[in-house]
Design a protein around this motif. Structure first.
Motif, short mmCIF file in Angstrom:
data_model
loop_
_atom_site.label_atom_id
_atom_site.label_comp_id
_atom_site.label_asym_id
_atom_site.label_seq_id
_atom_site.Cartn_x
_atom_site.Cartn_y
_atom_site.Cartn_z
N HIS A 159 -12.41 -16.16 9.63
CA HIS A 159 -12.53 -16.68 10.98
C HIS A 159 -13.69 -15.97 11.68
O HIS A 159 -14.11 -14.90 11.25
N ASP A 182 -5.71 -16.74 20.29
CA ASP A 182 -5.80 -16.22 18.93
C ASP A 182 -5.00 -14.92 18.80
O ASP A 182 -4.95 -14.09 19.72
N PRO A 185 -5.68 -17.19 14.30
CA PRO A 185 -5.48 -17.96 15.53
C PRO A 185 -4.22 -18.82 15.45
O PRO A 185 -3.88 -19.34 14.39
N CYS A 220 -1.65 -21.81 17.70
CA CYS A 220 -1.67 -22.86 18.73
C CYS A 220 -1.23 -22.29 20.07
O CYS A 220 -0.25 -21.54 20.14
N THR A 250 -3.55 -22.09 13.12
CA THR A 250 -4.46 -23.23 13.18
C THR A 250 -5.89 -22.74 13.35
O THR A 250 -6.13 -21.65 13.91
N TYR A 251 -6.82 -23.52 12.82
CA TYR A 251 -8.24 -23.21 12.98
C TYR A 251 -8.97 -24.34 13.70
O TYR A 251 -10.18 -24.42 13.67
N ARG A 282 -9.82 -26.28 17.30
CA ARG A 282 -9.89 -25.99 18.73
C ARG A 282 -10.13 -27.26 19.53
O ARG A 282 -10.75 -28.21 19.04
N SER A 296 -6.98 -23.10 20.82
CA SER A 296 -6.50 -23.46 19.48
C SER A 296 -5.33 -24.42 19.59
O SER A 296 -4.43 -24.22 20.41
#
Length: 297
Positions: free
Chosen positions: A7, A24, A29, A31, A39-40, A42, A49
């Protein structure tokens, strides 16, 4: 061998206040609405996120639910031609047809009781039975006569859906009911007894003419339709010319005020139209006395 981090480095992120809610984690990160979900992805607007359950597809990428709601506030809501919500299914038209048919079925099984209690009667209205102004417009010539309800329901089926889509359901309902009441008020003044939805139907004929003129369409076909029906009103014995013409005039006046209301204060003018028409009916009923003959509408 060097490896890419999973990340971005937190130091490389844009500086500024962190949006509310969990963002994050230290390493992975999560939600902002569901902190337990990694989750990645955004939001393209606020950069928070978001997990798959919070993703709303946008023209580019995804947006979170809050940004979608905020964006919808600036989107102009679609309207019917003369205000109100757009109509896809003409629910009011089908409902009015159903009420008329159910009322006729009640006449089939309890003819005298239904007609005697709910038909439009000037004498009974003058005595205080005001509901007859409304209920008489949903009754028809009792069995074994069928042509009366068949013609009125065919006319409502033919022109109701188009008018409802043009006016919007609420305004269409107002035109129909004010036309029905206009026919009943005319029967009160110049007749004594009648049943039928013809006052409302003639009001819809008048509404078609006004809308055709307002939209720049060729209104000659509507004029022919109105003219032929007015002639039949006086040629065929036993038909209430009072109910027909009263409904026609009410439909024309109401729709004209709806259609030609200035866009800047359209809703206020249209509401004032409904209130003004009802007030006019009330004044007529309270101050004038009934005269006339018994017919069917």
């Amino acid at each position: 061998m060097t490896t890419q981090p999973d990340h971005p480095n937190p130091a490389d992120r844009p500086q500024g206040p962190v949006p509310p809610g969990p963002q994050d984690g230290d390493e992975i990160p999560t939600c902002y609405r569901h902190p337990g979900r990694e989750t990645y992805v955004r939001c393209q607007r606020c950069d928070r996120s978001i997990c798959p359950d919070c993703m709303n597809a946008a023209s580019v990428g995804y947006q979170c639910p809050e940004c979608v709601r905020e964006g919808n506030k600036t989107v102009r809501r679609a309207e019917a031609a003369f205000g109100g919500r757009p109509v896809t299914t003409p629910v009011v038209t089908w409902t009015l047809m159903a009420i008329n048919v159910l009322a006729y079925l009640a006449e089939v099984f309890r003819t005298e009781e239904v007609v005697n209690r709910f038909a439009m009667s000037a004498d009974y209205v003058a005595a205080g039975e005001w509901w007859r102004l409304f209920t008489g417009a949903f009754l028809h010539s009792p069995p074994p006569s069928y042509w009366h309800i068949l013609f009125n329901m065919w006319a409502l089926y033919a022109i109701g859906p188009q008018l409802e889509r043009m006016l919007g359901s609420l305004r269409f309902s107002a035109v129909y009911l004010l036309s029905a009441l206009g026919g009943s008020v005319a029967i009160y003044l110049f007749g004594t007894w009648a049943v039928g939805a013809s006052g409302a139907i003639y009001g819809l004929f008048g509404a078609m003419f006004v809308i055709a003129r307002r939209m720049g369409y060729d209104a000659r076909g509507v004029l022919w339709l109105i003219g032929i029906n007015v002639v039949l009103t006086f040629v065929i014995p036993g038909i209430s010319w009072q109910g027909h013409l009263g409904g026609l005039v009410a439909g024309v006046v109401t729709t004209a005020l709806f259609a030609y209301a200035p866009a800047a204060n359209r809703k206020a003018v249209q509401l004032a139209t409904v209130i003004g028409m009802l007030a006019l009916y009330a004044v007529i009923l309270v101050t004038l006395s009934p005269i006339g003959t018994s017919l069917t509408g």
